[in-house]
Write a protein that holds these residues in place. Sequence first.
Motif, PDB file in Angstrom:
ATOM      1  N   HIS A 284     -13.523 -32.624  -1.800  1.00 47.31           N
ATOM      2  CA  HIS A 284     -13.691 -33.986  -2.289  1.00 47.31           C
ATOM      3  C   HIS A 284     -15.178 -34.304  -2.434  1.00 47.31           C
ATOM      4  N   ALA A 285     -15.486 -35.515  -2.893  1.00 48.94           N
ATOM      5  CA  ALA A 285     -16.857 -35.984  -3.094  1.00 48.94           C
ATOM      6  C   ALA A 285     -17.639 -35.031  -4.001  1.00 48.94           C
ATOM      7  N   PHE A 286     -17.095 -34.775  -5.171  1.00 53.05           N
ATOM      8  CA  PHE A 286     -17.710 -33.847  -6.113  1.00 53.05           C
ATOM      9  C   PHE A 286     -18.961 -34.426  -6.750  1.00 53.05           C
ATOM     10  N   ALA A 287     -19.900 -33.533  -7.051  1.00 54.05           N
ATOM     11  CA  ALA A 287     -21.106 -33.877  -7.802  1.00 54.05           C
ATOM     12  C   ALA A 287     -21.453 -32.697  -8.699  1.00 54.05           C
ATOM     13  N   LEU A 288     -22.123 -32.991  -9.800  1.00 52.32           N
ATOM     14  CA  LEU A 288     -22.618 -31.931 -10.665  1.00 52.32           C
ATOM     15  C   LEU A 288     -23.874 -31.344 -10.049  1.00 52.32           C
TER      16      LEU A 288
ATOM     17  N   ARG B 262     -17.413 -33.444 -16.690  1.00 48.69           N
ATOM     18  CA  ARG B 262     -17.268 -34.909 -16.682  1.00 48.69           C
ATOM     19  C   ARG B 262     -15.949 -35.332 -17.333  1.00 48.69           C
ATOM     20  N   ALA B 263     -15.612 -34.719 -18.458  1.00 47.53           N
ATOM     21  CA  ALA B 263     -14.399 -35.082 -19.195  1.00 47.53           C
ATOM     22  C   ALA B 263     -13.133 -34.770 -18.414  1.00 47.53           C
ATOM     23  N   ASN B 264     -13.219 -33.874 -17.450  1.00 45.35           N
ATOM     24  CA  ASN B 264     -12.062 -33.460 -16.670  1.00 45.35           C
ATOM     25  C   ASN B 264     -12.165 -33.875 -15.211  1.00 45.35           C
ATOM     26  N   ALA B 265     -12.898 -34.952 -14.957  1.00 43.35           N
ATOM     27  CA  ALA B 265     -13.118 -35.412 -13.585  1.00 43.35           C
ATOM     28  C   ALA B 265     -11.815 -35.708 -12.854  1.00 43.35           C
ATOM     29  N   ALA B 266     -10.856 -36.327 -13.524  1.00 43.26           N
ATOM     30  CA  ALA B 266      -9.581 -36.656 -12.865  1.00 43.26           C
ATOM     31  C   ALA B 266      -8.869 -35.387 -12.406  1.00 43.26           C
ATOM     32  N   THR B 267      -8.853 -34.390 -13.264  1.00 39.01           N
ATOM     33  CA  THR B 267      -8.215 -33.116 -12.917  1.00 39.01           C
ATOM     34  C   THR B 267      -8.938 -32.459 -11.746  1.00 39.01           C
ATOM     35  N   ILE B 268     -10.265 -32.499 -11.774  1.00 41.34           N
ATOM     36  CA  ILE B 268     -11.060 -31.900 -10.699  1.00 41.34           C
ATOM     37  C   ILE B 268     -10.757 -32.575  -9.368  1.00 41.34           C
ATOM     38  N   HIS B 269     -10.716 -33.898  -9.351  1.00 38.98           N
ATOM     39  CA  HIS B 269     -10.435 -34.622  -8.110  1.00 38.98           C
ATOM     40  C   HIS B 269      -9.004 -34.357  -7.617  1.00 38.98           C
TER      41      HIS B 269
ATOM     42  N   GLU C 101     -25.707 -35.588 -10.302  1.00 35.18           N
ATOM     43  CA  GLU C 101     -24.970 -36.859 -10.417  1.00 35.18           C
ATOM     44  C   GLU C 101     -23.600 -36.725  -9.782  1.00 35.18           C
ATOM     45  N   PRO C 102     -23.086 -37.807  -9.186  1.00 35.91           N
ATOM     46  CA  PRO C 102     -21.735 -37.764  -8.638  1.00 35.91           C
ATOM     47  C   PRO C 102     -20.717 -37.623  -9.770  1.00 35.91           C
ATOM     48  N   LEU C 103     -19.649 -36.945  -9.494  1.00 34.17           N
ATOM     49  CA  LEU C 103     -18.572 -36.783 -10.478  1.00 34.17           C
ATOM     50  C   LEU C 103     -17.461 -37.760 -10.095  1.00 34.17           C
ATOM     51  N   ASN C 104     -17.653 -39.026 -10.441  1.00 33.62           N
ATOM     52  CA  ASN C 104     -16.719 -40.041 -10.000  1.00 33.62           C
ATOM     53  C   ASN C 104     -16.034 -40.768 -11.154  1.00 33.62           C
ATOM     54  N   ASP C 105     -16.217 -40.305 -12.376  1.00 36.78           N
ATOM     55  CA  ASP C 105     -15.564 -40.924 -13.518  1.00 36.78           C
ATOM     56  C   ASP C 105     -14.150 -40.352 -13.630  1.00 36.78           C
ATOM     57  N   LEU C 106     -13.174 -41.117 -13.231  1.00 36.09           N
ATOM     58  CA  LEU C 106     -11.797 -40.621 -13.170  1.00 36.09           C
ATOM     59  C   LEU C 106     -10.985 -40.855 -14.441  1.00 36.09           C
ATOM     60  N   ARG C 107     -11.639 -41.139 -15.556  1.00 39.78           N
ATOM     61  CA  ARG C 107     -10.923 -41.399 -16.803  1.00 39.78           C
ATOM     62  C   ARG C 107     -10.448 -40.131 -17.492  1.00 39.78           C
ATOM     63  N   GLY C 108     -11.106 -39.004 -17.261  1.00 37.99           N
ATOM     64  CA  GLY C 108     -10.794 -37.776 -18.001  1.00 37.99           C
ATOM     65  C   GLY C 108      -9.570 -37.060 -17.481  1.00 37.99           C
TER      66      GLY C 108
ATOM     67  N   GLU D 170     -21.512 -25.387 -12.148  1.00 38.32           N
ATOM     68  CA  GLU D 170     -21.516 -25.476 -10.689  1.00 38.32           C
ATOM     69  C   GLU D 170     -21.263 -26.905 -10.228  1.00 38.32           C
ATOM     70  N   LEU D 171     -20.331 -27.037  -9.295  1.00 36.84           N
ATOM     71  CA  LEU D 171     -20.023 -28.312  -8.657  1.00 36.84           C
ATOM     72  C   LEU D 171     -20.423 -28.241  -7.194  1.00 36.84           C
ATOM     73  N   VAL D 172     -20.826 -29.360  -6.649  1.00 35.87           N
ATOM     74  CA  VAL D 172     -21.079 -29.486  -5.215  1.00 35.87           C
ATOM     75  C   VAL D 172     -19.939 -30.335  -4.667  1.00 35.87           C
ATOM     76  N   ALA D 173     -19.411 -29.950  -3.516  1.00 39.22           N
ATOM     77  CA  ALA D 173     -18.292 -30.692  -2.943  1.00 39.22           C
ATOM     78  C   ALA D 173     -18.324 -30.616  -1.426  1.00 39.22           C
ATOM     79  N   THR D 174     -17.629 -31.540  -0.816  1.00 33.47           N
ATOM     80  CA  THR D 174     -17.436 -31.532   0.632  1.00 33.47           C
ATOM     81  C   THR D 174     -16.091 -30.862   0.906  1.00 33.47           C
ATOM     82  N   LEU D 175     -16.107 -29.911   1.830  1.00 34.59           N
ATOM     83  CA  LEU D 175     -14.905 -29.178   2.214  1.00 34.59           C
ATOM     84  C   LEU D 175     -14.368 -29.746   3.512  1.00 34.59           C
TER      85      LEU D 175
END
Length: 89
Positions: free
Chosen positions: A26-30, A10-17, A80-87, A36-41
């Motif tokens: 894209h469209a990451f979720a925990l 969560r703290a590194n959401a911006a880097t992950i995106h 949960e979606p990983l959409n907090d882009l503050r980190g 483990e992350l879930v994502a659309t390829l």
Amino acid sequence: MRPATATKLRANAATIHQLGLRHGLHAFALSSEPGELVATLDADRSYFDITSFEADLSSILGAVVEVVPRGPGVDVNETEPLNDLRGAA
């Protein structure tokens, strides 16, 4: 290395995106599994892009990260979606 915690992800959401865009993810979720992350390829990408993303992100975070791509036949519990882009890393 240990799996990345949900807190670290969560703290590194911006880097992950940002990194995900470079690797066609894209469209990451925990996931309910640690690290483990879930994502659309993107359709024009392959599992090589996923493994490259996993290696790059694991190196940045100093913890193991795995990605499960969404798709037919994939049964994974998204918590949960990983959409907090503050980190940032």
